[in-house]
Enzyme design. Structure first.
Site, mmCIF file in Angstrom:
data_model
loop_
_atom_site.group_PDB
_atom_site.id
_atom_site.type_symbol
_atom_site.label_atom_id
_atom_site.label_comp_id
_atom_site.label_asym_id
_atom_site.label_seq_id
_atom_site.Cartn_x
_atom_site.Cartn_y
_atom_site.Cartn_z
ATOM 1 N NE ARG A 144 -4.004 -2.196 2.629
ATOM 2 C CZ ARG A 144 -4.946 -1.949 1.723
ATOM 3 N NH1 ARG A 144 -5.196 -0.972 0.361
ATOM 4 N NH2 ARG A 144 -5.771 -2.766 1.868
ATOM 5 C CG HIS B 64 -19.323 4.808 4.602
ATOM 6 N ND1 HIS B 64 -18.843 4.015 4.124
ATOM 7 C CD2 HIS B 64 -20.598 4.284 5.590
ATOM 8 C CE1 HIS B 64 -19.222 2.520 5.041
ATOM 9 N NE2 HIS B 64 -20.443 2.779 5.679
ATOM 10 C CB ALA C 167 -28.942 11.049 0.068
#
Ligand code: GRF
Length: 194
Positions: free
Chosen positions: A64, A108, A172
């Site tokens: 990573r 999220h 939304a």
């Protein structure tokens, strides 16, 4: 304010963010960056005249830090004041996150702190929730756990499937993220509830 947006796929949230940054909005998009060179959002950003870059995460395997070092090249060259993760599907290391502490936002698709991680809509339906939604938060080292800046709520219908709920939540998201970005870019970090 200069805003970089990180994507992994179609970039529907990125699109709304870019389209919102006009007129007297205190921010402008400076880069759309993807971990997938094939991400559909790259072409959409280019069509809007936003500089783009892609760093394929796959050659880096499990390293990573090496992927993030490669990502930091174009990202730091764009000199963003804020970074918006928008459908960005790679987990970032604490080192990368701390470098951008307080300047990186994420959206999220759940009403955090409920349902961090994946499959949020299926989990809300399985739990029998009557309400769902999305959250914009500051990114911290703990996945989907940072200070909440905004939330938008939607009803869960009895006949909802994960896909029908996802579509309602995405609508939304497209309202919430631009509204939160405008406030944060203007120096206001008060919680916004839609
Ligand atoms: C969607 O599942 C959305 O809920 C989440 O990321 C995914 C892709 O979003 N935020 P986008 O269309 O690429 O913005």
């Amino acid at each position: 304010k200069r805003v970089a947006i990180l994507i992994s796929g179609g970039g529907s949230n990125m699109l709304r963010l870019v389209e919102s940054m006009e007129g007297d909005h205190p921010a402008r998009p400076c880069l759309v960056l993807s971990n997938d060179p094939e991400a559909g959002g790259l072409a959409r950003a280019e069509a809007l005249g936003v500089p783009t870059a892609a760093v394929d995460h796959r050659p880096f395997g499990k390293d990573r830090a090496a992927f993030e070092a490669a990502l930091s090249g174009p990202l730091e060259a764009a000199a963003p004041d804020l970074i918006c993760l928008a459908g960005f599907m790679r987990i970032l290391t604490p080192g990368f996150v701390s470098k951008w502490a307080g300047r990186m936002l994420n959206i999220h698709p759940s009403l955090l702190p409920k349902y961090t991680g994946l499959h949020t809509h299926a989990r809300a339906i399985a739990a029998g929730d009557t309400e769902a939604g999305c959250t914009v938060h500051e990114v911290t080292a703990d996945l989907d756990e940072g200070p909440i800046l905004g939330q938008a709520r939607v009803p869960v219908q009895p006949d909802d499937t994960p896909d029908t709920l996802a579509a309602r939540v995405l609508t939304a998201e497209h309202r919430l993220y631009p509204a939160v970005l405008r406030r944060v870019a203007g120096g206001n970090r008060e919680l916004l509830t839609l």
